[in-house]
Design a protein around this motif. Structure first.
Motif, PDB file in Angstrom:
ATOM      1  N   MET A 267     -21.092  43.110 -36.975  1.00 58.61           N
ATOM      2  CA  MET A 267     -20.961  43.228 -35.511  1.00 58.61           C
ATOM      3  C   MET A 267     -20.123  44.446 -35.134  1.00 58.61           C
ATOM      4  SD  MET A 267     -20.586  39.267 -34.162  1.00 58.61           S
ATOM      5  CE  MET A 267     -19.487  39.761 -32.876  1.00 58.61           C
ATOM      6  N   LEU A 268     -19.080  44.701 -35.899  1.00 55.16           N
ATOM      7  CA  LEU A 268     -18.242  45.865 -35.622  1.00 55.16           C
ATOM      8  C   LEU A 268     -19.050  47.149 -35.757  1.00 55.16           C
ATOM      9  CD1 LEU A 268     -15.436  47.099 -35.068  1.00 55.16           C
ATOM     10  CD2 LEU A 268     -15.055  47.059 -37.536  1.00 55.16           C
ATOM     11  N   LEU A 269     -19.900  47.208 -36.758  1.00 51.04           N
ATOM     12  CA  LEU A 269     -20.695  48.411 -37.002  1.00 51.04           C
ATOM     13  C   LEU A 269     -21.858  48.568 -36.027  1.00 51.04           C
ATOM     14  CD1 LEU A 269     -20.739  48.358 -40.908  1.00 51.04           C
ATOM     15  CD2 LEU A 269     -19.333  49.796 -39.404  1.00 51.04           C
ATOM     16  N   THR A 270     -22.368  47.458 -35.515  1.00 52.29           N
ATOM     17  CA  THR A 270     -23.542  47.541 -34.647  1.00 52.29           C
ATOM     18  C   THR A 270     -23.210  47.478 -33.159  1.00 52.29           C
ATOM     19  OG1 THR A 270     -23.953  45.180 -34.843  1.00 52.29           O
ATOM     20  CG2 THR A 270     -25.116  46.626 -36.390  1.00 52.29           C
ATOM     21  N   ASP A 271     -22.293  46.595 -32.771  1.00 46.89           N
ATOM     22  CA  ASP A 271     -21.978  46.465 -31.335  1.00 46.89           C
ATOM     23  C   ASP A 271     -20.583  45.867 -31.140  1.00 46.89           C
ATOM     24  OD1 ASP A 271     -21.999  46.355 -28.603  1.00 46.89           O
ATOM     25  OD2 ASP A 271     -23.682  44.955 -28.461  1.00 46.89           O
ATOM     26  N   PRO A 272     -19.547  46.697 -31.254  1.00 49.69           N
ATOM     27  CA  PRO A 272     -18.176  46.196 -31.093  1.00 49.69           C
ATOM     28  C   PRO A 272     -17.884  45.630 -29.698  1.00 49.69           C
ATOM     29  CG  PRO A 272     -18.181  48.535 -31.674  1.00 49.69           C
ATOM     30  CD  PRO A 272     -19.597  48.103 -31.586  1.00 49.69           C
ATOM     31  N   SER A 273     -18.708  45.951 -28.707  1.00 48.84           N
ATOM     32  CA  SER A 273     -18.476  45.433 -27.354  1.00 48.84           C
ATOM     33  C   SER A 273     -18.667  43.919 -27.275  1.00 48.84           C
ATOM     34  CB  SER A 273     -19.400  46.118 -26.352  1.00 48.84           C
ATOM     35  OG  SER A 273     -20.734  45.720 -26.551  1.00 48.84           O
ATOM     36  N   LEU A 274     -19.270  43.335 -28.311  1.00 52.32           N
ATOM     37  CA  LEU A 274     -19.456  41.887 -28.328  1.00 52.32           C
ATOM     38  C   LEU A 274     -18.127  41.129 -28.391  1.00 52.32           C
ATOM     39  CD1 LEU A 274     -22.539  41.584 -30.704  1.00 52.32           C
ATOM     40  CD2 LEU A 274     -22.479  41.267 -28.221  1.00 52.32           C
ATOM     41  N   TYR A 275     -17.102  41.740 -28.977  1.00 56.64           N
ATOM     42  CA  TYR A 275     -15.814  41.052 -29.106  1.00 56.64           C
ATOM     43  C   TYR A 275     -15.145  40.804 -27.760  1.00 56.64           C
ATOM     44  CZ  TYR A 275     -16.401  41.378 -34.067  1.00 56.64           C
ATOM     45  OH  TYR A 275     -16.903  41.224 -35.325  1.00 56.64           O
ATOM     46  N   PRO A 276     -14.965  41.816 -26.905  1.00 53.64           N
ATOM     47  CA  PRO A 276     -14.398  41.516 -25.584  1.00 53.64           C
ATOM     48  C   PRO A 276     -15.291  40.567 -24.775  1.00 53.64           C
ATOM     49  CG  PRO A 276     -14.315  43.874 -26.003  1.00 53.64           C
ATOM     50  CD  PRO A 276     -15.107  43.257 -27.114  1.00 53.64           C
ATOM     51  N   GLN A 277     -16.604  40.703 -24.931  1.00 50.39           N
ATOM     52  CA  GLN A 277     -17.537  39.822 -24.223  1.00 50.39           C
ATOM     53  C   GLN A 277     -17.376  38.371 -24.676  1.00 50.39           C
ATOM     54  OE1 GLN A 277     -21.575  41.255 -24.638  1.00 50.39           O
ATOM     55  NE2 GLN A 277     -20.958  43.346 -24.142  1.00 50.39           N
ATOM     56  N   ALA A 278     -17.103  38.185 -25.962  1.00 50.15           N
ATOM     57  CA  ALA A 278     -16.965  36.835 -26.513  1.00 50.15           C
ATOM     58  C   ALA A 278     -15.813  36.081 -25.859  1.00 50.15           C
ATOM     59  CB  ALA A 278     -16.758  36.899 -28.020  1.00 50.15           C
TER      60      ALA A 278
ATOM     61  N   TYR B  21      -6.575  33.406 -23.349  1.00 51.14           N
ATOM     62  CA  TYR B  21      -7.606  33.924 -24.245  1.00 51.14           C
ATOM     63  C   TYR B  21      -8.487  34.938 -23.512  1.00 51.14           C
ATOM     64  CZ  TYR B  21      -6.966  30.889 -28.338  1.00 51.14           C
ATOM     65  OH  TYR B  21      -6.487  30.295 -29.483  1.00 51.14           O
ATOM     66  N   ARG B  22      -8.874  34.596 -22.265  1.00 49.92           N
ATOM     67  CA  ARG B  22      -9.689  35.540 -21.481  1.00 49.92           C
ATOM     68  C   ARG B  22      -8.956  36.862 -21.327  1.00 49.92           C
ATOM     69  NH1 ARG B  22     -10.941  30.918 -18.516  1.00 49.92           N
ATOM     70  NH2 ARG B  22      -9.403  31.411 -16.903  1.00 49.92           N
ATOM     71  N   TRP B  23      -7.671  36.787 -20.969  1.00 52.17           N
ATOM     72  CA  TRP B  23      -6.881  38.004 -20.805  1.00 52.17           C
ATOM     73  C   TRP B  23      -6.811  38.780 -22.114  1.00 52.17           C
ATOM     74  CZ3 TRP B  23      -2.403  39.183 -23.490  1.00 52.17           C
ATOM     75  CH2 TRP B  23      -1.808  40.392 -23.130  1.00 52.17           C
ATOM     76  N   PHE B  24      -6.505  38.097 -23.221  1.00 52.87           N
ATOM     77  CA  PHE B  24      -6.366  38.770 -24.506  1.00 52.87           C
ATOM     78  C   PHE B  24      -7.646  39.514 -24.880  1.00 52.87           C
ATOM     79  CE2 PHE B  24      -6.608  38.954 -29.142  1.00 52.87           C
ATOM     80  CZ  PHE B  24      -5.440  39.656 -29.417  1.00 52.87           C
ATOM     81  N   PHE B  25      -8.775  38.875 -24.713  1.00 52.56           N
ATOM     82  CA  PHE B  25     -10.038  39.504 -25.118  1.00 52.56           C
ATOM     83  C   PHE B  25     -10.479  40.587 -24.152  1.00 52.56           C
ATOM     84  CE2 PHE B  25     -10.151  36.135 -28.143  1.00 52.56           C
ATOM     85  CZ  PHE B  25     -10.916  36.620 -29.173  1.00 52.56           C
TER      86      PHE B  25
ATOM     87  N   VAL C  39      -8.171  43.162 -26.548  1.00 51.25           N
ATOM     88  CA  VAL C  39      -9.263  43.446 -27.491  1.00 51.25           C
ATOM     89  C   VAL C  39     -10.151  44.564 -26.955  1.00 51.25           C
ATOM     90  CG1 VAL C  39     -11.299  42.507 -28.662  1.00 51.25           C
ATOM     91  CG2 VAL C  39      -9.201  41.147 -28.528  1.00 51.25           C
ATOM     92  N   ALA C  40     -10.410  44.557 -25.668  1.00 51.58           N
ATOM     93  CA  ALA C  40     -11.256  45.606 -25.080  1.00 51.58           C
ATOM     94  C   ALA C  40     -10.641  46.993 -25.242  1.00 51.58           C
ATOM     95  CB  ALA C  40     -11.512  45.316 -23.604  1.00 51.58           C
ATOM     96  N   SER C  41      -9.310  47.068 -25.237  1.00 48.68           N
ATOM     97  CA  SER C  41      -8.665  48.385 -25.333  1.00 48.68           C
ATOM     98  C   SER C  41      -8.456  48.842 -26.777  1.00 48.68           C
ATOM     99  CB  SER C  41      -7.326  48.373 -24.595  1.00 48.68           C
ATOM    100  OG  SER C  41      -6.428  47.489 -25.233  1.00 48.68           O
ATOM    101  N   ALA C  42      -8.578  47.954 -27.737  1.00 49.88           N
ATOM    102  CA  ALA C  42      -8.360  48.330 -29.149  1.00 49.88           C
ATOM    103  C   ALA C  42      -9.275  47.516 -30.057  1.00 49.88           C
ATOM    104  CB  ALA C  42      -6.903  48.117 -29.519  1.00 49.88           C
ATOM    105  N   THR C  43     -10.550  47.503 -29.729  1.00 44.00           N
ATOM    106  CA  THR C  43     -11.496  46.644 -30.447  1.00 44.00           C
ATOM    107  C   THR C  43     -11.556  46.947 -31.937  1.00 44.00           C
ATOM    108  OG1 THR C  43     -12.826  46.445 -28.448  1.00 44.00           O
ATOM    109  CG2 THR C  43     -13.888  45.841 -30.527  1.00 44.00           C
TER     110      THR C  43
END
Length: 160
Positions: free
Chosen positions: A44-55, A64-68, A72-76
């Motif tokens: 997932m990191l190699l293909t679409d790291p934007s999935l982590y903040p979305q998760a 948890y919402r704030w953290f992600f 996470v969005a600023s340093a995925t």
């Protein structure tokens, strides 16, 4: 079938394994964490790291919402690399360790699963997997996976 039900069935099967075949289930859990690190998170990191903040955007707890969505969005990339390293370390402790190291790996794996629960409806069953993994803490593990493959003599007190 909804993903949370599939994961609940998976968790119940791990619990059954922990009760009936704890030594084999220990290795299964170790390989599961390794697969999650390399097969899921690295890919997932190699293909679409934007999935982590979305998760975490739909997390059940505001923190948890704030953290992600903020942290996470600023340093995925560095955070996901840290996640992958944690999962690999847990897997290594479970697979390659003996005694207290295995127990520490199993405890970390169980806590990790419980910590995932607030991420959203798909994760609400992860405490069941954490409980199943915690059941593995009832045994003492005197042999690593390397020992098993090397054919070292079994301890009469602990098969693996």
């Amino acid at each position: 079938m909804a993903p949370q039900y599939v994961f609940l069935i998976f968790s119940l099967l791990v619990l059954l394994g922990a009760l009936l075949k704890p030594f084999a289930t220990r290795y299964f859990v170790g390989f599961f964490f390794l697969a999650m690190a390399l097969g899921v998170n690295l890919s997932m990191l190699l293909t679409d790291p934007s999935l982590y903040p979305q998760a975490g955007a739909a997390a059940l707890l505001p923190v948890y919402r704030w953290f992600f969505t903020v942290v996470v969005a600023s340093a995925t990339v560095p955070l996901v690399i840290a996640l992958i390293m944690v999962e690999i370390s847990v897997a290594a402790a479970i697979l390659l360790g003996r005694g207290k190291l295995v127990r520490m790996g199993l405890l970390m794996a169980a806590l990790f699963c419980v910590a995932l629960a607030p991420l959203g409806i798909e994760s609400v069953t992860t405490p069941a997997l954490g409980l199943a993994i915690a059941m593995l803490l009832r045994k003492t593990y005197t042999r690593s996976l390397v020992d098993v493959f090397a054919g070292k003599a079994r301890s009469s007190a602990s098969p693996a």
